[in-house]
Design a protein around this motif. Structure first.
Motif, PDB file in Angstrom:
ATOM      1  N   ILE A   5      -2.240  -5.152 -11.233  1.00 20.59           N
ATOM      2  CA  ILE A   5      -2.214  -4.071 -12.218  1.00 20.59           C
ATOM      3  C   ILE A   5      -3.036  -4.546 -13.407  1.00 20.59           C
ATOM      4  CG2 ILE A   5      -0.817  -2.538 -13.628  1.00 20.59           C
ATOM      5  CD1 ILE A   5       1.568  -3.110 -11.883  1.00 20.59           C
ATOM      6  N   LEU A   6      -4.013  -3.769 -13.798  1.00 20.82           N
ATOM      7  CA  LEU A   6      -4.870  -4.120 -14.930  1.00 20.82           C
ATOM      8  C   LEU A   6      -4.379  -3.415 -16.191  1.00 20.82           C
ATOM      9  CD1 LEU A   6      -8.364  -3.711 -13.223  1.00 20.82           C
ATOM     10  CD2 LEU A   6      -6.963  -5.787 -13.395  1.00 20.82           C
ATOM     11  N   VAL A   7      -4.487  -4.097 -17.314  1.00 22.14           N
ATOM     12  CA  VAL A   7      -4.183  -3.505 -18.614  1.00 22.14           C
ATOM     13  C   VAL A   7      -5.408  -3.660 -19.499  1.00 22.14           C
ATOM     14  CG1 VAL A   7      -2.722  -3.557 -20.657  1.00 22.14           C
ATOM     15  CG2 VAL A   7      -1.734  -4.032 -18.417  1.00 22.14           C
ATOM     16  N   THR A   8      -5.901  -2.551 -20.023  1.00 21.58           N
ATOM     17  CA  THR A   8      -7.012  -2.580 -20.960  1.00 21.58           C
ATOM     18  C   THR A   8      -6.605  -1.824 -22.209  1.00 21.58           C
ATOM     19  OG1 THR A   8      -7.995  -0.640 -19.877  1.00 21.58           O
ATOM     20  CG2 THR A   8      -8.788  -2.800 -19.189  1.00 21.58           C
ATOM     21  N   ARG A   9      -7.230  -2.164 -23.329  1.00 23.74           N
ATOM     22  CA  ARG A   9      -6.890  -1.547 -24.600  1.00 23.74           C
ATOM     23  C   ARG A   9      -8.140  -0.977 -25.262  1.00 23.74           C
ATOM     24  NH1 ARG A   9      -2.268  -3.270 -27.415  1.00 23.74           N
ATOM     25  NH2 ARG A   9      -3.042  -1.848 -29.045  1.00 23.74           N
ATOM     26  N   ASP A  10      -7.980   0.180 -25.891  1.00 26.11           N
ATOM     27  CA  ASP A  10      -9.003   0.761 -26.751  1.00 26.11           C
ATOM     28  C   ASP A  10      -8.280   1.217 -28.010  1.00 26.11           C
ATOM     29  OD1 ASP A  10     -11.075   2.021 -28.000  1.00 26.11           O
ATOM     30  OD2 ASP A  10     -11.385   3.574 -26.476  1.00 26.11           O
ATOM     31  N   GLY A  11      -8.143   0.320 -28.960  1.00 25.73           N
ATOM     32  CA  GLY A  11      -7.361   0.619 -30.146  1.00 25.73           C
ATOM     33  C   GLY A  11      -5.896   0.815 -29.778  1.00 25.73           C
ATOM     34  N   ALA A  12      -5.349   1.953 -30.173  1.00 29.12           N
ATOM     35  CA  ALA A  12      -3.930   2.242 -29.921  1.00 29.12           C
ATOM     36  C   ALA A  12      -3.680   2.777 -28.521  1.00 29.12           C
ATOM     37  CB  ALA A  12      -3.414   3.240 -30.954  1.00 29.12           C
ATOM     38  N   LEU A  13      -4.747   2.979 -27.746  1.00 24.92           N
ATOM     39  CA  LEU A  13      -4.616   3.492 -26.377  1.00 24.92           C
ATOM     40  C   LEU A  13      -4.616   2.339 -25.385  1.00 24.92           C
ATOM     41  CD1 LEU A  13      -4.545   5.840 -24.358  1.00 24.92           C
ATOM     42  CD2 LEU A  13      -7.054   5.886 -24.457  1.00 24.92           C
ATOM     43  N   ALA A  14      -3.547   2.257 -24.576  1.00 23.79           N
ATOM     44  CA  ALA A  14      -3.469   1.265 -23.508  1.00 23.79           C
ATOM     45  C   ALA A  14      -3.636   1.966 -22.172  1.00 23.79           C
ATOM     46  CB  ALA A  14      -2.135   0.530 -23.554  1.00 23.79           C
ATOM     47  N   ARG A  15      -4.338   1.334 -21.272  1.00 19.53           N
ATOM     48  CA  ARG A  15      -4.543   1.881 -19.928  1.00 19.53           C
ATOM     49  C   ARG A  15      -3.937   0.911 -18.912  1.00 19.53           C
ATOM     50  NH1 ARG A  15      -8.080   5.673 -18.141  1.00 19.53           N
ATOM     51  NH2 ARG A  15      -9.171   5.581 -20.145  1.00 19.53           N
ATOM     52  N   VAL A  16      -3.046   1.429 -18.070  1.00 13.37           N
ATOM     53  CA  VAL A  16      -2.403   0.640 -17.026  1.00 13.37           C
ATOM     54  C   VAL A  16      -2.930   1.154 -15.689  1.00 13.37           C
ATOM     55  CG1 VAL A  16      -0.207   0.027 -15.946  1.00 13.37           C
ATOM     56  CG2 VAL A  16      -0.345   0.289 -18.449  1.00 13.37           C
ATOM     57  N   THR A  17      -3.605   0.279 -14.939  1.00  9.10           N
ATOM     58  CA  THR A  17      -4.294   0.698 -13.716  1.00  9.10           C
ATOM     59  C   THR A  17      -3.771  -0.050 -12.502  1.00  9.10           C
ATOM     60  OG1 THR A  17      -6.323   1.123 -15.004  1.00  9.10           O
ATOM     61  CG2 THR A  17      -6.549   0.920 -12.602  1.00  9.10           C
ATOM     62  N   PHE A  18      -3.178   0.686 -11.547  1.00 11.35           N
ATOM     63  CA  PHE A  18      -2.824   0.075 -10.265  1.00 11.35           C
ATOM     64  C   PHE A  18      -4.122  -0.365  -9.594  1.00 11.35           C
ATOM     65  CE2 PHE A  18       0.928   3.255 -10.166  1.00 11.35           C
ATOM     66  CZ  PHE A  18       1.701   2.399 -10.932  1.00 11.35           C
ATOM     67  N   MET A  31       3.436  -7.446  -7.487  1.00  8.36           N
ATOM     68  CA  MET A  31       3.006  -6.310  -8.294  1.00  8.36           C
ATOM     69  C   MET A  31       4.191  -5.703  -9.046  1.00  8.36           C
ATOM     70  SD  MET A  31       0.850  -3.023  -6.940  1.00  8.36           S
ATOM     71  CE  MET A  31       0.322  -1.670  -7.994  1.00  8.36           C
ATOM     72  N   GLY A  32       5.366  -5.720  -8.417  1.00  6.52           N
ATOM     73  CA  GLY A  32       6.554  -5.210  -9.081  1.00  6.52           C
ATOM     74  C   GLY A  32       6.914  -6.024 -10.311  1.00  6.52           C
ATOM     75  N   ARG A  33       6.796  -7.346 -10.201  1.00  9.27           N
ATOM     76  CA  ARG A  33       7.072  -8.196 -11.365  1.00  9.27           C
ATOM     77  C   ARG A  33       6.047  -7.948 -12.468  1.00  9.27           C
ATOM     78  NH1 ARG A  33       8.210 -11.661  -6.974  1.00  9.27           N
ATOM     79  NH2 ARG A  33       6.132 -12.613  -7.045  1.00  9.27           N
ATOM     80  N   ARG A  34       4.827  -7.761 -12.063  1.00 12.62           N
ATOM     81  CA  ARG A  34       3.758  -7.471 -13.037  1.00 12.62           C
ATOM     82  C   ARG A  34       4.039  -6.142 -13.747  1.00 12.62           C
ATOM     83  NH1 ARG A  34      -0.074  -8.521 -16.539  1.00 12.62           N
ATOM     84  NH2 ARG A  34      -2.084  -7.532 -16.248  1.00 12.62           N
ATOM     85  N   TRP A  35       4.471  -5.135 -13.005  1.00 13.46           N
ATOM     86  CA  TRP A  35       4.817  -3.828 -13.574  1.00 13.46           C
ATOM     87  C   TRP A  35       5.916  -3.965 -14.631  1.00 13.46           C
ATOM     88  CZ3 TRP A  35       3.837   1.293 -13.932  1.00 13.46           C
ATOM     89  CH2 TRP A  35       4.904   2.176 -14.121  1.00 13.46           C
ATOM     90  N   ARG A  36       6.975  -4.694 -14.285  1.00 16.39           N
ATOM     91  CA  ARG A  36       8.077  -4.893 -15.234  1.00 16.39           C
ATOM     92  C   ARG A  36       7.591  -5.576 -16.500  1.00 16.39           C
ATOM     93  NH1 ARG A  36      11.585  -9.580 -13.398  1.00 16.39           N
ATOM     94  NH2 ARG A  36       9.601 -10.554 -13.985  1.00 16.39           N
ATOM     95  N   ASP A  37       6.802  -6.626 -16.353  1.00 11.24           N
ATOM     96  CA  ASP A  37       6.354  -7.384 -17.520  1.00 11.24           C
ATOM     97  C   ASP A  37       5.449  -6.533 -18.409  1.00 11.24           C
ATOM     98  OD1 ASP A  37       7.781  -9.484 -16.475  1.00 11.24           O
ATOM     99  OD2 ASP A  37       6.017 -10.573 -15.727  1.00 11.24           O
ATOM    100  N   ILE A  38       4.575  -5.745 -17.804  1.00 13.72           N
ATOM    101  CA  ILE A  38       3.686  -4.876 -18.574  1.00 13.72           C
ATOM    102  C   ILE A  38       4.488  -3.837 -19.344  1.00 13.72           C
ATOM    103  CG2 ILE A  38       1.970  -3.029 -18.339  1.00 13.72           C
ATOM    104  CD1 ILE A  38       0.767  -4.698 -16.022  1.00 13.72           C
ATOM    105  N   ALA A  39       5.506  -3.273 -18.710  1.00 11.59           N
ATOM    106  CA  ALA A  39       6.336  -2.265 -19.378  1.00 11.59           C
ATOM    107  C   ALA A  39       6.958  -2.833 -20.647  1.00 11.59           C
ATOM    108  CB  ALA A  39       7.416  -1.749 -18.431  1.00 11.59           C
ATOM    109  N   HIS A  40       7.521  -4.023 -20.547  1.00 13.20           N
ATOM    110  CA  HIS A  40       8.147  -4.632 -21.724  1.00 13.20           C
ATOM    111  C   HIS A  40       7.099  -4.980 -22.782  1.00 13.20           C
ATOM    112  CE1 HIS A  40      12.338  -4.984 -20.446  1.00 13.20           C
ATOM    113  NE2 HIS A  40      11.868  -5.167 -19.231  1.00 13.20           N
ATOM    114  N   GLU A  41       5.974  -5.498 -22.336  1.00 16.58           N
ATOM    115  CA  GLU A  41       4.920  -5.902 -23.271  1.00 16.58           C
ATOM    116  C   GLU A  41       4.397  -4.706 -24.072  1.00 16.58           C
ATOM    117  OE1 GLU A  41       0.222  -7.175 -22.955  1.00 16.58           O
ATOM    118  OE2 GLU A  41       1.574  -7.718 -21.324  1.00 16.58           O
ATOM    119  N   LEU A  42       4.078  -3.619 -23.401  1.00 15.32           N
ATOM    120  CA  LEU A  42       3.453  -2.488 -24.082  1.00 15.32           C
ATOM    121  C   LEU A  42       4.443  -1.705 -24.937  1.00 15.32           C
ATOM    122  CD1 LEU A  42       1.001  -1.096 -21.373  1.00 15.32           C
ATOM    123  CD2 LEU A  42       0.508  -2.630 -23.284  1.00 15.32           C
TER     124      LEU A  42
END
Length: 257
Positions: A5-18, A31-42
């Motif tokens: 899962i990729l995470v990219t940022r453009d200012g206040a906009l975050a993009r989460v890409t499977f 991938m499930g662990r990555r999903w959980r961690d991204i959710a908490h981070e963002l």
């Protein structure tokens, strides 16, 4: 860092890409662990005002990675643990005050329906298809499907998808309320970004709190929801942004009388 899962940022906009297109973005254990961690981070990052959820390749998400389940020697306890991990991420996103728009292309199957419904606003390609298929492989709904699907389309239609071998097209998904908009495939990404930019260009925090109130309300009593509404609107009224907007609205109203 995993690239499932990729995470990219453009200012206040975050993009989460499977990002497992060769596997139709099926969600495996890592991938499930990555999903959980991204959710908490963002959702804990106050600089994130909106999120776009999208996917690489021809499909949005085929649900859980059944091939990995079958070939890894996983037990039922392992599958339960993985489901809890992914559910943590889903719950974190749904209950947050960060609005999410999904850009959906191609097929959405099984648990992919739940991951899609994590989003508050869903822009789907006119070529998208939606299917359950849990019972086809002898499994039961997970990833929020038993709750999020009937909340979106109603219990009868949810059961139709879950209890029959039914595939619905984008037009039907729109009619049922499974998705918010249907656009040509070439326009999905741009339209999803337009939705997210609208949130960011206006009262971002108010949109986020409105999303939170609606998404968490079903699981609480009416009295608790009313208390939350009262506290939330009061807290917003005390912000400089809301006070300025309220004054501007009042002034414009007076000028029309």
């Amino acid at each position: 860092m995993s690239d499932s899962i990729l995470v990219t940022r453009d200012g206040a906009l975050a993009r989460v890409t499977f990002n497992r297109p060769a596997s139709l973005n099926a969600m495996g254990f890592e991938m499930g662990r990555r999903w959980r961690d991204i959710a908490h981070e963002l959702t804990c990052d106050d600089s994130v005002g909106a999120i776009i959820l999208d996917a690489a390749g021809p499909a949005f998400c085929a649900g859980g990675d059944v091939i990995e389940m079958a070939t890894s020697g996983a037990s039922g306890a392992d599958v339960t643990g993985a489901a809890h991990t992914i559910h943590d991420g889903i719950r974190t996103f749904v209950e947050s005050a960060t609005p999410i728009v999904a850009a959906v292309q191609g097929a959405v199957a099984g648990g992919g329906l739940g991951l899609m419904l994590t989003a508050d606003y869903i822009v789907a390609s006119e070529q998208s298809k939606f299917v359950s298929r849990y019972a086809n492989i002898g499994l039961t709904p997970d990833l929020g499907v038993s709750t999020l699907l009937p909340a979106a389309v109603g219990q009868r239609r949810a059961l139709q998808l879950l209890l029959q071998d039914v595939t619905i097209d984008a037009a039907t998904a729109l009619d049922w309320g499974l998705v918010t908009e249907v656009v040509p495939a070439a326009d999905v990404a741009a339209r999803a970004e337009t939705v997210a930019r609208f949130w960011l260009d206006n009262a971002t925090a108010a949109f986020g709190q409105a999303k939170r109130l609606v998404r968490t309300g079903a699981g609480r009593s009416f009295a608790d929801n009313l208390d939350d509404e009262a506290a939330s609107i009061g807290a917003r009224f005390d912000t400089d942004e809301a006070r300025a907007r309220v004054r501007a609205f009042a002034a414009a109203s007076r000028s029309r009388t």
